[in-house]
Design an enzyme around this catalytic site. Structure first.
Site, PDB file in Angstrom:
ATOM      1  N   THR A  36      -5.335   6.243   0.996  1.00 25.76           N
ATOM      2  CA  THR A  36      -5.050   5.284   0.002  1.00 25.76           C
ATOM      3  C   THR A  36      -5.599   4.021   0.563  1.00 25.76           C
ATOM      4  OG1 THR A  36      -3.267   6.267  -1.203  1.00 25.76           O
ATOM      5  CG2 THR A  36      -3.275   4.017  -1.539  1.00 25.76           C
ATOM      6  N   THR A  87       1.453   3.464   1.791  1.00 23.24           N
ATOM      7  CA  THR A  87       0.502   4.554   1.837  1.00 23.24           C
ATOM      8  C   THR A  87       1.069   5.551   2.997  1.00 23.24           C
ATOM      9  OG1 THR A  87      -1.687   5.054   2.896  1.00 23.24           O
ATOM     10  CG2 THR A  87      -0.620   3.371   4.033  1.00 23.24           C
ATOM     11  N   GLY A  88       0.851   6.768   2.694  1.00 29.68           N
ATOM     12  CA  GLY A  88       1.179   7.856   3.396  1.00 29.68           C
ATOM     13  C   GLY A  88       1.888   8.829   2.388  1.00 29.68           C
TER      14      GLY A  88
END
Ligand code: ASP
Length: 349
Positions: free
Chosen positions: A184, A235-236
């Site tokens: 992302t 993110t992640g």
């Protein structure tokens, strides 16, 4: 700290591959609300269009059935936000999201109807699956048949640095074929008027179950902005980010008086306390307060933050990594990740 408080404009984003995207967006810096939205939109579109970035837009990895879908959002305030998810025929989810924000009373459109909305608003229909991503999917299918693995079990994003090609996902076991990957871009902008805006664009988790939507297009999960307080992007592993409403949580910590470092750290700590961590999990958050201070934290090593401001273009490690001992990939694998590419960015051609 990534940045101390300052009234000067700045632009920060997730992962090293955000640096050229932020630079592209920085050229839109101006005085008004439209300019800050242009910064966010332009940066995300730049990453979308780069086929070498394997986690966003063209170049991103498809779902487990080989179909590409994109999610994105843009936000100025809780009452000024737009998002799209499961977009299959248009490359720039943040641009379509901006149109959702500006021309409807809604905040999120999904699937076929999001594509139809984009058609009606004049966005070009096009293929969004690169041939390299298709090949990566085909080898993932072959590999999976041989080993009966789960969809994303062996993939964990590790930032190979700015000298590389923008690929984040490789098998955490390091023994399989290395697919070109996905992730992302999350960006936080601050302009000359100290206005703030955030955006996210993603192809989601690689080889996800068809129909899966992560945190990125959802208000409070992948991004959140509270004028006069601060903003955050995450993110992640989207399911873990969503489970704690990570971006909302980070700005809520700010609202209650925490520093940016504490807000970022406590948000990631909340994820850590909530979930049993698997080897492929990673969550990282970037937080900016209304004074322009910026911090970032990650569960594990491998996340980086890109920042652009007057006289500064830099990629930095987060201030806090909760589990520093947790599996930085060996040098040999990082060398493999950092293979340069000459793939041109169509935005620049
Ligand atoms: N959070 C994104 C998602 O789950 C992916 C990522 O940021 O790595 O869709």
């Amino acid at each position: 700290m990534i940045r101390s408080a300052s009234n000067a404009p700045c632009f920060v984003g997730t992962w090293s591959f955000a640096l050229p995207a932020l630079e592209a967006g920085w050229s839109c810096l101006g005085e008004d609300e439209l300019a800050i939205l242009d910064m966010v939109e332009r940066a995300c579109a730049h990453a979308d269009a780069n086929p070498a970035v394997d986690s966003v837009g063209f170049g991103g990895l498809p779902d487990s059935s080989g179909v590409m879908s994109l999610d994105g959002a843009i936000m100025l305030a809780p009452d000024r936000v737009g998002g799209v998810c499961d977009l299959r025929h248009h490359l720039h989810p943040v641009s379509v999201s901006r149109r959702v924000m500006d021309s409807t009373e809604h905040s999120l459109l999904c699937g076929e109807n999001a594509d139809r909305f984009a058609d009606r608003h004049g966005f070009e229909r096009r293929s969004i699956l690169s041939s390299e991503a298709r090949t990566a999917w085909e080898s993932w299918v072959d590999d999976r048949h041989g080993r009966d693995r789960g969809a994303t079990q062996d993939l964990r994003p590790v930032d190979p640095g700015t000298s590389s090609d923008g690929r984040l996902f490789r098998p955490s076991s390091l023994d399989g074929a290395a697919p070109a990957g996905h992730d992302t871009i999350g960006v936080l902008a601050r302009d000359r008027g100290q206005r703030m805006a955030a955006g996210c664009s993603t192809s989601g988790l690689p080889f996800k179950v068809p129909g899966r939507v992560g945190d990125s297009p959802i208000v409070g999960h992948g991004l959140y902005v509270v004028p006069g307080v601060g903003q955050a992007t995450a993110t992640g592993t989207g399911e873990m980010i969503s489970g704690v409403c990570a971006s909302f949580l980070a700005t809520e910590f700010l609202r209650r008086g925490a520093s940016v470092v504490d807000s970022a750290t406590e948000t990631v700590r909340r994820v850590d306390e909530t979930y049993e961590l698997e080897p492929h999990h990673q969550v990282a958050v970037i937080v900016m307060d209304c004074d322009g201070a910026i911090s970032a934290a990650a569960l594990r090593p491998g996340f980086r933050v890109a920042i652009v401001e007057d006289g500064r273009r830099e990629v930095l490690d987060p201030d806090v990594v909760l589990h520093p001992e947790d599996g930085m990939l060996p040098e040999s694998a990082i060398e493999g990740l950092a293979k340069p590419t000459n793939t041109p960015n169509p935005e620049e051609s």
